[in-house]
Scaffold this motif. Structure first.
Motif, mmCIF file in Angstrom:
data_model
loop_
_atom_site.group_PDB
_atom_site.id
_atom_site.type_symbol
_atom_site.label_atom_id
_atom_site.label_comp_id
_atom_site.label_asym_id
_atom_site.label_seq_id
_atom_site.Cartn_x
_atom_site.Cartn_y
_atom_site.Cartn_z
ATOM 1 N N THR A 1 48.305 49.398 71.306
ATOM 2 C CA THR A 1 48.943 50.591 72.476
ATOM 3 C C THR A 1 48.578 50.336 73.707
ATOM 4 N N ILE A 2 47.516 49.389 74.233
ATOM 5 C CA ILE A 2 47.326 49.089 75.625
ATOM 6 C C ILE A 2 47.919 47.947 75.789
ATOM 7 N N ILE A 3 48.127 46.851 75.138
ATOM 8 C CA ILE A 3 48.654 45.685 75.607
ATOM 9 C C ILE A 3 50.287 45.963 75.069
ATOM 10 N N GLY A 4 50.746 46.406 74.431
ATOM 11 C CA GLY A 4 52.325 46.608 74.123
ATOM 12 C C GLY A 4 53.001 46.947 75.607
ATOM 13 N N PRO A 5 52.739 48.010 76.152
ATOM 14 C CA PRO A 5 53.499 48.503 77.377
ATOM 15 C C PRO A 5 52.824 47.389 78.580
ATOM 16 N N LEU A 6 51.990 46.958 78.656
ATOM 17 C CA LEU A 6 51.901 45.802 79.495
ATOM 18 C C LEU A 6 52.564 44.683 79.503
ATOM 19 N N LEU A 7 52.750 44.222 78.180
ATOM 20 C CA LEU A 7 53.348 43.167 78.007
ATOM 21 C C LEU A 7 55.136 43.337 77.996
ATOM 22 N N GLY A 8 55.350 44.408 77.510
ATOM 23 C CA GLY A 8 56.744 45.165 77.791
ATOM 24 C C GLY A 8 57.046 45.259 79.145
ATOM 25 N N GLY A 9 56.210 45.794 80.112
ATOM 26 C CA GLY A 9 56.631 45.726 81.562
ATOM 27 C C GLY A 9 56.772 44.220 82.177
ATOM 28 N N TRP A 10 55.809 43.471 81.798
ATOM 29 C CA TRP A 10 55.973 42.127 82.160
ATOM 30 C C TRP A 10 57.280 41.550 81.727
ATOM 31 N N LEU A 11 57.439 41.778 80.561
ATOM 32 C CA LEU A 11 58.857 41.213 79.987
ATOM 33 C C LEU A 11 59.978 41.793 80.688
ATOM 34 N N SER A 12 60.178 42.985 80.865
ATOM 35 C CA SER A 12 61.170 43.605 81.631
ATOM 36 C C SER A 12 61.193 43.026 83.150
ATOM 37 N N THR A 13 60.077 42.732 83.671
ATOM 38 C CA THR A 13 60.096 42.333 85.157
ATOM 39 C C THR A 13 60.649 40.851 85.085
ATOM 40 N N VAL A 14 60.451 39.779 84.225
ATOM 41 C CA VAL A 14 60.687 38.793 83.971
ATOM 42 C C VAL A 14 62.034 38.409 83.872
ATOM 43 N N VAL A 15 62.456 39.036 82.529
ATOM 44 C CA VAL A 15 63.987 38.967 82.065
ATOM 45 C C VAL A 15 64.956 39.897 82.450
ATOM 46 N N GLY A 16 64.513 41.259 82.777
ATOM 47 C CA GLY A 16 65.280 42.488 82.880
ATOM 48 C C GLY A 16 65.149 43.334 81.653
ATOM 49 N N VAL A 17 65.415 44.344 82.051
ATOM 50 C CA VAL A 17 65.277 45.637 80.946
ATOM 51 C C VAL A 17 66.199 45.649 79.865
ATOM 52 N N LEU A 18 67.382 45.447 79.950
ATOM 53 C CA LEU A 18 68.166 45.257 78.822
ATOM 54 C C LEU A 18 68.090 43.944 77.977
ATOM 55 N N PRO A 19 67.957 43.066 78.405
ATOM 56 C CA PRO A 19 67.359 41.752 77.724
ATOM 57 C C PRO A 19 66.035 41.906 76.978
ATOM 58 N N ALA A 20 65.027 42.605 77.651
ATOM 59 C CA ALA A 20 63.798 43.007 77.042
ATOM 60 C C ALA A 20 64.060 43.725 75.872
ATOM 61 N N PHE A 21 65.148 44.553 75.964
ATOM 62 C CA PHE A 21 65.341 45.545 74.589
ATOM 63 C C PHE A 21 65.980 44.813 73.738
ATOM 64 N N PHE A 22 67.037 43.839 74.114
ATOM 65 C CA PHE A 22 67.943 42.937 73.093
ATOM 66 C C PHE A 22 66.943 42.069 72.504
ATOM 67 N N ILE A 23 65.967 41.575 73.118
ATOM 68 C CA ILE A 23 64.781 40.574 72.492
ATOM 69 C C ILE A 23 64.051 41.207 71.422
ATOM 70 N N SER A 24 63.491 42.463 71.957
ATOM 71 C CA SER A 24 62.684 43.211 70.978
ATOM 72 C C SER A 24 63.533 43.505 69.674
ATOM 73 N N SER A 25 64.564 44.163 69.849
ATOM 74 C CA SER A 25 65.303 44.647 68.820
ATOM 75 C C SER A 25 65.834 43.411 67.833
ATOM 76 N N SER A 26 66.183 42.322 68.555
ATOM 77 C CA SER A 26 66.470 41.120 67.717
ATOM 78 C C SER A 26 65.418 40.594 66.764
ATOM 79 N N LEU A 27 64.146 40.761 67.438
ATOM 80 C CA LEU A 27 63.000 40.107 66.720
ATOM 81 C C LEU A 27 62.652 41.169 65.463
ATOM 82 N N LEU A 28 62.687 42.378 65.684
ATOM 83 C CA LEU A 28 62.704 43.192 64.726
ATOM 84 C C LEU A 28 63.614 43.380 63.829
ATOM 85 N N VAL A 29 64.742 43.073 63.749
ATOM 86 C CA VAL A 29 65.846 42.853 62.752
ATOM 87 C C VAL A 29 65.591 41.428 62.097
ATOM 88 N N LEU A 30 65.079 40.528 62.754
ATOM 89 C CA LEU A 30 64.747 39.207 62.169
ATOM 90 C C LEU A 30 63.605 39.078 61.382
#
Length: 124
Positions: free
Chosen positions: A76-105
C-alpha cells in the motif's frame, strides 16, 4: 483469483484505451469500469484471505497473518510511489497499459500452472 486479475487488467486497460481515444460519455463508462475493477479486486482479495485461513495451521495463524498484513501494508505504501515514478518516466497512459498487460499476462500464465497443480494434487 486469476479471474480477478484478468478483470482488473481488462478494466484498467480499457480505461486507458478509452482515455487515449478520448471516448465520449466518460461519465458512464468510467464508473462502470471502476465498478468492474472493484468487483475484480474482491475476486482476488477474498479467495486469497480465505485460502490463507484454510491452509494455515492453528499454531501459526498469528505469524502468517502478521506477515500477510505486513506485506499488504508495504504494498500500500510502495505501490503508489512506484506507480507515480513509472508514470513520470513513461507517462500515465503507458503506465496503465503496462500494468494492465502484466495483470492479463499473469492470469494467462497462472491458469495452466493452476491446472497442472490440480492434476498433481488429484494424482496423490
Amino acid at each position: 483469483m486469476l479471474v480477478g486479475a484478468l478483470g482488473l487488467g481488462i478494466s484498467f486497460g480499457t480505461m486507458a484505451l478509452f482515455t487515449m481515444f478520448d471516448a465520449g460519455l466518460s461519465i458512464i463508462w468510467m464508473p462502470l469500469l471502476g465498478f468492474l475493477a472493484g468487483f475484480s479486486a474482491t475476486l482476488v482479495f477474498v479467495p486469497f484471505h480465505a485460502s490463507v485461513q484454510i491452509e494455515t495451521p492453528v499454531h501459526m495463524t498469528g505469524r502468517v497473518f502478521g506477515v500477510v498484513n505486513s506485506v499488504a501494508t508495504t504494498a500500500t505504501i510502495i505501490g503508489p510511489l512506484l506507480g507515480g515514478w513509472l508514470s513520470t518516466v513513461v507517462g500515465v497512459l503507458p503506465a496503465f497499459f503496462i500494468s494492465s498487460s502484466l495483470l492479463v499476462l499473469i492470469s494467462f500464465i497462472g491458469s495452466p500452472l493452476i491446472n497442472k497443480k490440480r492434476r498433481e494434487d488429484a494424482a496423490y
